[in-house]
Scaffold this active site. Structure first.
Site, short mmCIF file in Angstrom:
data_model
loop_
_atom_site.label_atom_id
_atom_site.label_comp_id
_atom_site.label_asym_id
_atom_site.label_seq_id
_atom_site.Cartn_x
_atom_site.Cartn_y
_atom_site.Cartn_z
N HIS A 12 18.56 43.86 -26.36
CA HIS A 12 19.14 42.90 -26.85
C HIS A 12 19.02 42.52 -28.42
O HIS A 12 19.63 41.50 -29.09
CB HIS A 12 18.16 41.62 -26.50
CG HIS A 12 16.60 41.44 -26.96
ND1 HIS A 12 15.86 42.13 -26.12
CD2 HIS A 12 16.48 40.95 -27.90
CE1 HIS A 12 14.63 41.61 -26.94
NE2 HIS A 12 15.10 41.43 -27.86
N ASP B 69 16.75 46.40 -20.82
CA ASP B 69 16.54 46.00 -22.07
C ASP B 69 16.12 47.31 -23.10
O ASP B 69 15.14 47.03 -23.79
CB ASP B 69 15.64 44.85 -22.19
CG ASP B 69 15.72 44.13 -23.70
OD1 ASP B 69 16.77 44.19 -24.04
OD2 ASP B 69 14.77 43.55 -23.98
N SER C 186 10.68 42.71 -31.47
CA SER C 186 11.33 43.39 -30.46
C SER C 186 11.94 44.78 -30.79
O SER C 186 12.58 44.78 -31.85
CB SER C 186 12.49 42.39 -30.19
OG SER C 186 12.04 41.21 -29.52
#
Length: 352
Positions: A162, A192, A267
Site C-alpha cells: 500500500h 501487503d 508502514s
C-alpha cells in the site's frame, strides 16, 4: 522559542550588559507601597572594604573543594543560605560511544546498539501518483511516504504494497542522505508486501530473524519515518500477541501485535528483535475501533517475516508471487450435442 504575543518572558542582551530600553532615573522621594504599612526609612548602603587576603584564602579553599568533588565523579555545588547549605549534585559522567556490533543472531544488544546496527539499512520512501480526480474529472497528483528496509547489498528493498501502490515515481532516501529513483519490481496486495529496486551496490542489508521464535513479552523495536517527516525515528515496546488474526479492508492477516508506537509513515519499515534481526514488516495501526470510533492506544501490527519471505524471493525472481494457490475453471453453455457426447441426462445448463 515562544511566539505568543502574551508571553511575559522577554530577554534583552547587549554586549555591554545594559538593557535595550533606557529607563528614566528614579525620582527622589519615598516610594509608596499601597499594600503595606508605614514605610521604613531607607538605609543608605555603604561600600564594604574588601579584605583581599581573606578573599584569596577563600577562593583557594573553594577551588580545592570543587576539584576534590570533581575527582570523586561529580561536583557538589554548595549554596549558602541563612547559615544553611543546599547541595546540588552534578554528575561528571561522560557520554559513551555506542559500540557498533554485528548482528549474528546470538548476541543480545541494547536498544542503542540495535539502532546503530540497522539504521543504515532503513530507507525513507516518498511516492507520487495520480490515483484520484478532482471535481472536474482531471487527475490529481498525490503524494505519500513510508518506510522500507534493504534486503540485499545490490539494492532490493522490501516495503508494504500500500506504500507504493499506483505510484508514478518512487524516491528512496538513505540514512546518509543519498537519494535514488526506485523501480517497482512487484508486490502482492493480499499480503501487503512489495519489492522495489535502486541502482546501487555495497549497501548495508538487514539480517532476517525467525518470527516463529517470538514470545509475548519479548522486546521489539521499529525504525521508520513517522508522519513522513520524522525520519529514521526508533520506537520500542513489546510483543503483545503472536499469530493475531486481524481484518484489513476485508482481508484477514496473521499479524504480530505490539504496543510499539507506530504511526503513518512507519508502514513498510522493519520490526526488530533484541538481537537486531528483522522479524516483521510494520504494516498497520488501530487508532479507532467500532462504529462509535472509540480511541485506542498501543495497538500496532507487523507482518511476520516467516510468512512472506518465500513470496518476497518469488517477487524478486519473477516480479510477482507465482506459487499462490488458485482454482482454474472454464464455464460454458451446455448444448444437446455436448450432452450426447458426455452422456448427460440433461441437455441445457452451465457447463464447467
Amino acid at each position: 522559542m515562544y511566539n505568543d504575543e502574551h508571553n511575559l518572558y522577554h530577554y534583552t542582551y547587549r554586549k555591554d550588559g545594559s538593557e535595550a530600553e533606557a529607563h528614566s532615573a528614579p525620582q527622589p522621594g519615598p516610594v509608596q507601597d499601597h499594600n503595606s504599612g508605614p514605610q521604613q526609612p531607607v538605609q543608605e548602603m555603604k561600600p564594604v572594604k574588601k579584605n583581599r587576603i581573606g578573599l584569596k584564602v577563600t577562593a583557594l579553599a573553594l577551588c580545592c573543594a570543587l576539584l576534590g568533588g570533581a575527582v570523586g565523579g561529580g561536583i557538589v555545588w554548595g549554596v549558602g543560605r541563612s547559615g544553611d547549605e543546599t547541595s546540588v549534585n552534578v554528575s561528571g559522567r561522560t557520554v559513551s560511544q555506542v559500540a557498533l556490533k554485528t548482528v549474528d543472531g546470538k548476541t543480545a544488544m541494547s536498544d542503542a546498539e540495535v539502532y546503530a546496527a540497522n539504521v543504515n539499512s532503513v530507507v525513507s520512501i516518498n511516492v507520487t501518483g495520480t490515483n484520484s480526480n478532482n471535481f472536474f474529472g482531471q487527475p490529481v497528483q498525490t503524494a505519500s511516504s513510508g518506510s522500507g528496509f534493504i534486503l540485499t547489498t545490490d539494492g532490493y528493498i522490501v516495503t508494504n504494497y500500500h506504500v507504493v501502490e499506483d505510484a508514478q515515481t518512487v524516491k528512496v532516501t538513505l540514512y546518509n542522505g543519498d537519494e535514488y529513483d526506485a523501480q517497482y519490481v512487484g508486490g502482492d496486495e493480499d499480503y501487503d508486501i512489495a519489492v522495489i529496486k535502486i541502482e546501487a551496490s555495497g549497501l548495508q542489508a538487514v539480517t532476517l530473524g525467525d518470527s516463529e521464535k517470538l514470545n509475548v513479552g519479548d522486546r521489539v523495536l521499529a525504525i521508520g519515518n513517522p508522519l513522513g517527516d520524522l525520519t529514521f525515528s526508533m520506537s520500542g515496546g513489546m510483543v503483545s500477541s503472536v499469530n493475531r488474526t486481524i481484518n484489513v479492508d476485508g482481508t484477514p492477516f496473521n499479524m504480530i501485535q505490539t504496543d510499539t508506537s507506530i504511526n503513518p509513515g512507519n508502514s513498510g519499515g522493519p520490526l526488530l528483535n533484541s538481537y537486531g534481526e528483522v522479524v516483521g514488516i510494520v504494516s498497520a495501526k488501530y487508532s479507532s475501533y467500532g462504529s462509535s470510533g472509540e480511541s485506542v492506544e498501543g495497538l500496532g501490527f507487523a507482518i511476520p517475516i516467516n510468512d512472506v519471505i518465500s513470496m518476497i524471493q518469488d517477487i524478486m525472481t519473477n516480479g510477482y508471487v507465482s506459487n499462490k494457490a488458485y482454482l482454474g475453471a472454464t464455464i460454458g453453455t451446455l448444448t444437446s450435442g455436448m450432452a450426447q457426447q458426455y452422456r448427460y441426462d440433461i441437455s441445457q445448463g452451465a457447463f464447467v
